[in-house]
Design a protein around this motif. Structure first.
Motif, PDB file in Angstrom:
ATOM      1  N   ASN A  94       0.865  -1.163   0.000  1.00 33.54           N
ATOM      2  CA  ASN A  94       0.000   0.000   0.000  1.00 33.54           C
ATOM      3  C   ASN A  94       0.915   1.229   0.000  1.00 33.54           C
ATOM      4  O   ASN A  94       1.544   1.537   1.006  1.00 33.54           O
ATOM      5  CB  ASN A  94      -0.864  -0.043   1.279  1.00 33.54           C
ATOM      6  N   PRO A  95       1.014   1.931  -1.130  1.00 31.77           N
ATOM      7  CA  PRO A  95       1.971   3.046  -1.211  1.00 31.77           C
ATOM      8  C   PRO A  95       1.755   4.087  -0.119  1.00 31.77           C
ATOM      9  O   PRO A  95       2.713   4.638   0.421  1.00 31.77           O
ATOM     10  CB  PRO A  95       1.692   3.644  -2.601  1.00 31.77           C
ATOM     11  N   GLU A  96       0.491   4.333   0.242  1.00 32.68           N
ATOM     12  CA  GLU A  96       0.191   5.337   1.270  1.00 32.68           C
ATOM     13  C   GLU A  96       0.815   4.944   2.614  1.00 32.68           C
ATOM     14  O   GLU A  96       1.310   5.796   3.359  1.00 32.68           O
ATOM     15  CB  GLU A  96      -1.339   5.434   1.396  1.00 32.68           C
ATOM     16  N   GLY A  97       0.777   3.663   2.913  1.00 30.39           N
ATOM     17  CA  GLY A  97       1.363   3.184   4.172  1.00 30.39           C
ATOM     18  C   GLY A  97       2.873   3.326   4.161  1.00 30.39           C
ATOM     19  O   GLY A  97       3.480   3.800   5.131  1.00 30.39           O
ATOM     20  N   LEU A  98       3.484   2.943   3.052  1.00 34.07           N
ATOM     21  CA  LEU A  98       4.944   3.077   2.959  1.00 34.07           C
ATOM     22  C   LEU A  98       5.356   4.549   2.992  1.00 34.07           C
ATOM     23  O   LEU A  98       6.374   4.896   3.586  1.00 34.07           O
ATOM     24  CB  LEU A  98       5.446   2.383   1.689  1.00 34.07           C
ATOM     25  N   ASP A  99       4.528   5.419   2.373  1.00 34.18           N
ATOM     26  CA  ASP A  99       4.828   6.860   2.410  1.00 34.18           C
ATOM     27  C   ASP A  99       4.864   7.374   3.848  1.00 34.18           C
ATOM     28  O   ASP A  99       5.693   8.211   4.208  1.00 34.18           O
ATOM     29  CB  ASP A  99       3.770   7.660   1.628  1.00 34.18           C
ATOM     30  N   PHE A 100       3.929   6.896   4.652  1.00 32.49           N
ATOM     31  CA  PHE A 100       3.890   7.335   6.054  1.00 32.49           C
ATOM     32  C   PHE A 100       5.205   7.017   6.760  1.00 32.49           C
ATOM     33  O   PHE A 100       5.817   7.886   7.405  1.00 32.49           O
ATOM     34  CB  PHE A 100       2.712   6.683   6.788  1.00 32.49           C
ATOM     35  N   TYR A 101       5.669   5.776   6.610  1.00 35.08           N
ATOM     36  CA  TYR A 101       6.911   5.400   7.302  1.00 35.08           C
ATOM     37  C   TYR A 101       8.125   6.108   6.705  1.00 35.08           C
ATOM     38  O   TYR A 101       9.097   6.384   7.398  1.00 35.08           O
ATOM     39  CB  TYR A 101       7.070   3.878   7.312  1.00 35.08           C
ATOM     40  N   ASP A 102       8.052   6.392   5.429  1.00 33.14           N
ATOM     41  CA  ASP A 102       9.114   7.146   4.772  1.00 33.14           C
ATOM     42  C   ASP A 102       9.254   8.533   5.414  1.00 33.14           C
ATOM     43  O   ASP A 102      10.359   8.965   5.772  1.00 33.14           O
ATOM     44  CB  ASP A 102       8.741   7.276   3.294  1.00 33.14           C
ATOM     45  N   ARG A 103       8.112   9.214   5.604  1.00 36.32           N
ATOM     46  CA  ARG A 103       8.136  10.532   6.262  1.00 36.32           C
ATOM     47  C   ARG A 103       8.614  10.410   7.699  1.00 36.32           C
ATOM     48  O   ARG A 103       9.361  11.254   8.201  1.00 36.32           O
ATOM     49  CB  ARG A 103       6.721  11.143   6.270  1.00 36.32           C
ATOM     50  N   LEU A 104       8.150   9.354   8.370  1.00 39.40           N
ATOM     51  CA  LEU A 104       8.510   9.162   9.777  1.00 39.40           C
ATOM     52  C   LEU A 104      10.025   8.999   9.934  1.00 39.40           C
ATOM     53  O   LEU A 104      10.646   9.615  10.805  1.00 39.40           O
ATOM     54  CB  LEU A 104       7.771   7.928  10.307  1.00 39.40           C
ATOM     55  N   ALA A 114      18.325   8.105  15.672  1.00 40.80           N
ATOM     56  CA  ALA A 114      18.644   6.924  14.862  1.00 40.80           C
ATOM     57  C   ALA A 114      17.417   6.016  14.827  1.00 40.80           C
ATOM     58  O   ALA A 114      16.903   5.613  15.876  1.00 40.80           O
ATOM     59  CB  ALA A 114      19.833   6.187  15.483  1.00 40.80           C
ATOM     60  N   PRO A 115      16.933   5.670  13.611  1.00 40.18           N
ATOM     61  CA  PRO A 115      15.731   4.827  13.512  1.00 40.18           C
ATOM     62  C   PRO A 115      16.049   3.348  13.793  1.00 40.18           C
ATOM     63  O   PRO A 115      16.814   2.731  13.060  1.00 40.18           O
ATOM     64  CB  PRO A 115      15.274   5.010  12.059  1.00 40.18           C
ATOM     65  N   PHE A 116      15.476   2.805  14.862  1.00 39.89           N
ATOM     66  CA  PHE A 116      15.570   1.376  15.183  1.00 39.89           C
ATOM     67  C   PHE A 116      14.228   0.751  14.813  1.00 39.89           C
ATOM     68  O   PHE A 116      13.246   0.906  15.535  1.00 39.89           O
ATOM     69  CB  PHE A 116      15.885   1.168  16.676  1.00 39.89           C
ATOM     70  N   LEU A 117      14.216   0.063  13.684  1.00 42.22           N
ATOM     71  CA  LEU A 117      12.976  -0.476  13.120  1.00 42.22           C
ATOM     72  C   LEU A 117      12.696  -1.893  13.632  1.00 42.22           C
ATOM     73  O   LEU A 117      13.601  -2.730  13.664  1.00 42.22           O
ATOM     74  CB  LEU A 117      13.125  -0.503  11.588  1.00 42.22           C
ATOM     75  N   THR A 118      11.443  -2.144  14.003  1.00 40.90           N
ATOM     76  CA  THR A 118      10.978  -3.515  14.253  1.00 40.90           C
ATOM     77  C   THR A 118       9.934  -3.839  13.193  1.00 40.90           C
ATOM     78  O   THR A 118       8.953  -3.096  13.036  1.00 40.90           O
ATOM     79  CB  THR A 118      10.361  -3.659  15.659  1.00 40.90           C
ATOM     80  N   LEU A 148      11.168  -7.553   2.837  1.00 33.90           N
ATOM     81  CA  LEU A 148      11.855  -6.985   1.669  1.00 33.90           C
ATOM     82  C   LEU A 148      11.177  -5.707   1.187  1.00 33.90           C
ATOM     83  O   LEU A 148      11.852  -4.757   0.781  1.00 33.90           O
ATOM     84  CB  LEU A 148      11.906  -8.017   0.537  1.00 33.90           C
ATOM     85  N   ALA A 149       9.843  -5.672   1.258  1.00 33.90           N
ATOM     86  CA  ALA A 149       9.119  -4.471   0.813  1.00 33.90           C
ATOM     87  C   ALA A 149       9.461  -3.280   1.712  1.00 33.90           C
ATOM     88  O   ALA A 149       9.664  -2.158   1.228  1.00 33.90           O
ATOM     89  CB  ALA A 149       7.608  -4.731   0.818  1.00 33.90           C
ATOM     90  N   VAL A 150       9.548  -3.504   3.013  1.00 32.89           N
ATOM     91  CA  VAL A 150       9.898  -2.415   3.929  1.00 32.89           C
ATOM     92  C   VAL A 150      11.355  -2.023   3.715  1.00 32.89           C
ATOM     93  O   VAL A 150      11.696  -0.836   3.657  1.00 32.89           O
ATOM     94  CB  VAL A 150       9.638  -2.815   5.399  1.00 32.89           C
ATOM     95  N   HIS A 151      12.208  -3.029   3.561  1.00 35.11           N
ATOM     96  CA  HIS A 151      13.636  -2.743   3.368  1.00 35.11           C
ATOM     97  C   HIS A 151      13.867  -1.916   2.103  1.00 35.11           C
ATOM     98  O   HIS A 151      14.684  -0.983   2.083  1.00 35.11           O
ATOM     99  CB  HIS A 151      14.438  -4.046   3.309  1.00 35.11           C
ATOM    100  N   ALA A 152      13.130  -2.263   1.038  1.00 40.27           N
ATOM    101  CA  ALA A 152      13.322  -1.549  -0.230  1.00 40.27           C
ATOM    102  C   ALA A 152      13.036  -0.058  -0.051  1.00 40.27           C
ATOM    103  O   ALA A 152      13.654   0.789  -0.697  1.00 40.27           O
ATOM    104  CB  ALA A 152      12.411  -2.142  -1.303  1.00 40.27           C
ATOM    105  N   ARG A 153      12.110   0.270   0.823  1.00 41.97           N
ATOM    106  CA  ARG A 153      11.720   1.674   1.007  1.00 41.97           C
ATOM    107  C   ARG A 153      12.528   2.394   2.093  1.00 41.97           C
ATOM    108  O   ARG A 153      12.861   3.564   1.946  1.00 41.97           O
ATOM    109  CB  ARG A 153      10.232   1.708   1.349  1.00 41.97           C
ATOM    110  N   LEU A 154      12.833   1.683   3.201  1.00 47.48           N
ATOM    111  CA  LEU A 154      13.454   2.350   4.357  1.00 47.48           C
ATOM    112  C   LEU A 154      14.899   1.936   4.611  1.00 47.48           C
ATOM    113  O   LEU A 154      15.597   2.558   5.408  1.00 47.48           O
ATOM    114  CB  LEU A 154      12.652   2.054   5.647  1.00 47.48           C
ATOM    115  N   GLY A 155      15.312   0.863   3.946  1.00 47.82           N
ATOM    116  CA  GLY A 155      16.594   0.237   4.293  1.00 47.82           C
ATOM    117  C   GLY A 155      17.799   1.145   4.165  1.00 47.82           C
ATOM    118  O   GLY A 155      18.809   0.954   4.847  1.00 47.82           O
ATOM    119  N   ASP A 156      17.693   2.166   3.306  1.00 48.34           N
ATOM    120  CA  ASP A 156      18.844   3.053   3.125  1.00 48.34           C
ATOM    121  C   ASP A 156      18.997   4.027   4.287  1.00 48.34           C
ATOM    122  O   ASP A 156      20.013   4.706   4.392  1.00 48.34           O
ATOM    123  CB  ASP A 156      18.693   3.839   1.810  1.00 48.34           C
ATOM    124  N   ARG A 157      17.993   4.108   5.187  1.00 45.90           N
ATOM    125  CA  ARG A 157      18.046   5.121   6.252  1.00 45.90           C
ATOM    126  C   ARG A 157      17.913   4.589   7.665  1.00 45.90           C
ATOM    127  O   ARG A 157      18.123   5.332   8.611  1.00 45.90           O
ATOM    128  CB  ARG A 157      16.970   6.186   6.002  1.00 45.90           C
TER     129      ARG A 157
END
Ligand code: PNW
Length: 441
Positions: A94-104, A114-118, A148-157
């Motif tokens: 859901n792009p809207e959901g991934l966008d939210f975490y991207d902004r966060l 430092a973002p510690f993701l679970t 993998l979907a979360v990593h693809a979007r947030l993994g660089d940060r």
């Protein structure tokens, strides 16, 4: 008073933790339902019959909440992504959901956090729960795809990624004790879940590594298990509980195999061929997360395995009725490093107390004492050579405490659930005072 920051090594991470379902609000922004929505909708499952539908409305107030993290002086924030928000049907993003975490995540970086993701803190998409959830072996692949979907979007940060929060709660508390979604009391379902959570972890770890992901770990919960009396059966009950709760996961993760005392009851119900999965489960970890709150007393209960009954103990208790015993944190950190992980970096990823608010909802001296005691225990473990790298308080905010609803308040910050106003408590100010003594990093 909290101990001075200078008692901890340079680079030691201080932060606070939250989880998506407990703070965000659910069911909007393109998110799908999770099995917590349906569990909470069933009368009798939740103390106040509440759900996470609104929670702390963090989805809309996230900037305020990140400001509270930064203004306390924290250097890291432990948060989770909601599988049901990222993949409403469990499979398609859901792009809207991934966008939210991207902004966060960008918001964290802008504030020096430092973002510690679970990746999984319990909000399983209902569509996957309907297909058997953690009882279905296919969840290993579903979870890896989500990771993998979360990593693809947030993994660089992100600074760090945990696969699962508290597999004991995901499997045993939810499928054997029935306290959390899906609310089963079934040894066969529980045994399969006990194995599938680890298989999902290992499968996701391997997939993330193949994508070049770094700083990967898992968060386990530990609770001291003591016999309630001198009857031999009670010593056995405590040992069995220890095997299921404190040893099952860490032994499998470190290639030590499942503990015999737990296999006695769980083994007959494990999926066929489970032994062949143990190599994939024991993926190398970059760090281990330790959640520690309390100890439990166990008495012999005649009847079905595990012949174990929990008994209230004599020590002072939190609003949850959990005994306060800071030395247990040092004991676990030493035991883990000695028996299981050696020099692997360890983070305390959760420790905290629920406290009944008084007339002044921001006065919480007992919480400051609680944190001070556990920080002293952390310091003791460091002095004894444990490779402890950080400490996260649970939780930043008062929030949805699962089956207990909105009654127990764990926050450093009080939340008025009508106005959604945030009011920092004395414990928040205590951290701020401690952390103002200069960032060691
Ligand atoms: C942890 N038990 O939950 C969770 O990670 C948090 O989401 C939660 O809010 C926090 O601790 C406080 O409860 C647990 O029954 C829930 O042993 C139950 C147990 C342990 C941890």
């Amino acid at each position: 008073m909290l101990p001075p920051r200078s008692d901890f090594p340079a680079g030691f991470v201080f932060g606070a933790a939250t989880a998506a379902y407990q703070i965000e609000g659910a069911g909007f922004g393109g998110a799908g339902p999770s099995h917590w929505d349906s569990f909470a909708a069933t009368p009798g499952n939740i103390a106040d019959d509440s759900s996470g539908a609104r929670a702390c409305d963090h989805y809309h107030l996230w900037e305020t909440d990140l400001d509270l993290m930064r203004n306390a002086g924290f250097g890291a924030y432990r948060f989770s992504t909601s599988w049901a928000r990222v993949m409403p049907d469990g499979r398609r993003p859901n792009p809207e959901g991934l966008d939210f975490y991207d902004r966060l995540v960008d918001g964290m970086l802008a504030r020096g956090l430092a973002p510690f993701l679970t990746l999984y803190h319990w909000d399983l998409p209902a569509a996957l729960a309907d297909r058997g959830g953690w009882r279905n072996r296919d969840i290993a692949g579903w979870f890896a795809d989500y990771a993998l979907a979360v990593h693809a979007r947030l993994g660089d940060r992100v600074a760090s990624t945990a696969t699962l929060n508290e597999p004991w709660c995901i499997a045993w508390l939810s499928h054997f004790l029935g306290h959390h979604a899906p609310g089963l009391r079934d040894i066969r379902a529980a045994s399969r879940a006990m194995h599938h959570v680890l298989l999902a972890h290992g499968t996701a770890m391997a997939a993330l590594r193949a994508e070049g992901a770094q700083d990967l770990g898992i968060v386990l919960n530990f609770e001291t298990a003591h016999p309630a009396d001198d009857i031999p059966g009670s010593a056995e009950a405590a040992a069995t509980h220890d095997a299921i709760y404190n040893q099952w996961f860490i032994r499998a993760l470190t290639g030590q195999g499942y503990p015999q005392a737990a296999l006695a009851g769980i083994g007959p119900h494990l999926p066929q061929g489970w032994q062949d999965d143990m190599g994939l489960i024991a993926q190398p970890l970059d760090w281990l997360g330790v959640n520690y709150y309390t100890r439990g007393l166990h008495a012999h209960a005649p009847g079905l395995w595990p012949n174990d009954r929990s008994v209230a103990g004599p020590l002072p208790k939190t609003q949850m009725g959990w005994e306060i015993r800071p030395e247990g944190l040092a004991e676990f950190l030493l035991r883990l490093s000695r028996d299981h992980v050696g020099d692997l970096p360890i983070f305390v990823t959760e420790n905290g107390m629920a406290l009944e608010p008084g007339a002044d909802v921001t006065a919480d001296p007992a919480r400051i004492d609680f944190i001070a005691g556990h920080l002293r225990a952390a310091r003791e473990a460091l002095a004894q050579g444990v490779n402890l790298r950080g400490f996260f308080y649970w939780s930043l905010l008062d929030n949805y405490e699962w089956a207990f609803g909105y009654g127990p308040r764990f926050g450093l910050v009080h939340v008025d659930y009508d106005s959604m106003a945030r009011s920092p408590k004395a414990s928040w100010h205590a951290f701020r005072q401690m952390l103002a003594q200069g960032r060691a990093d």
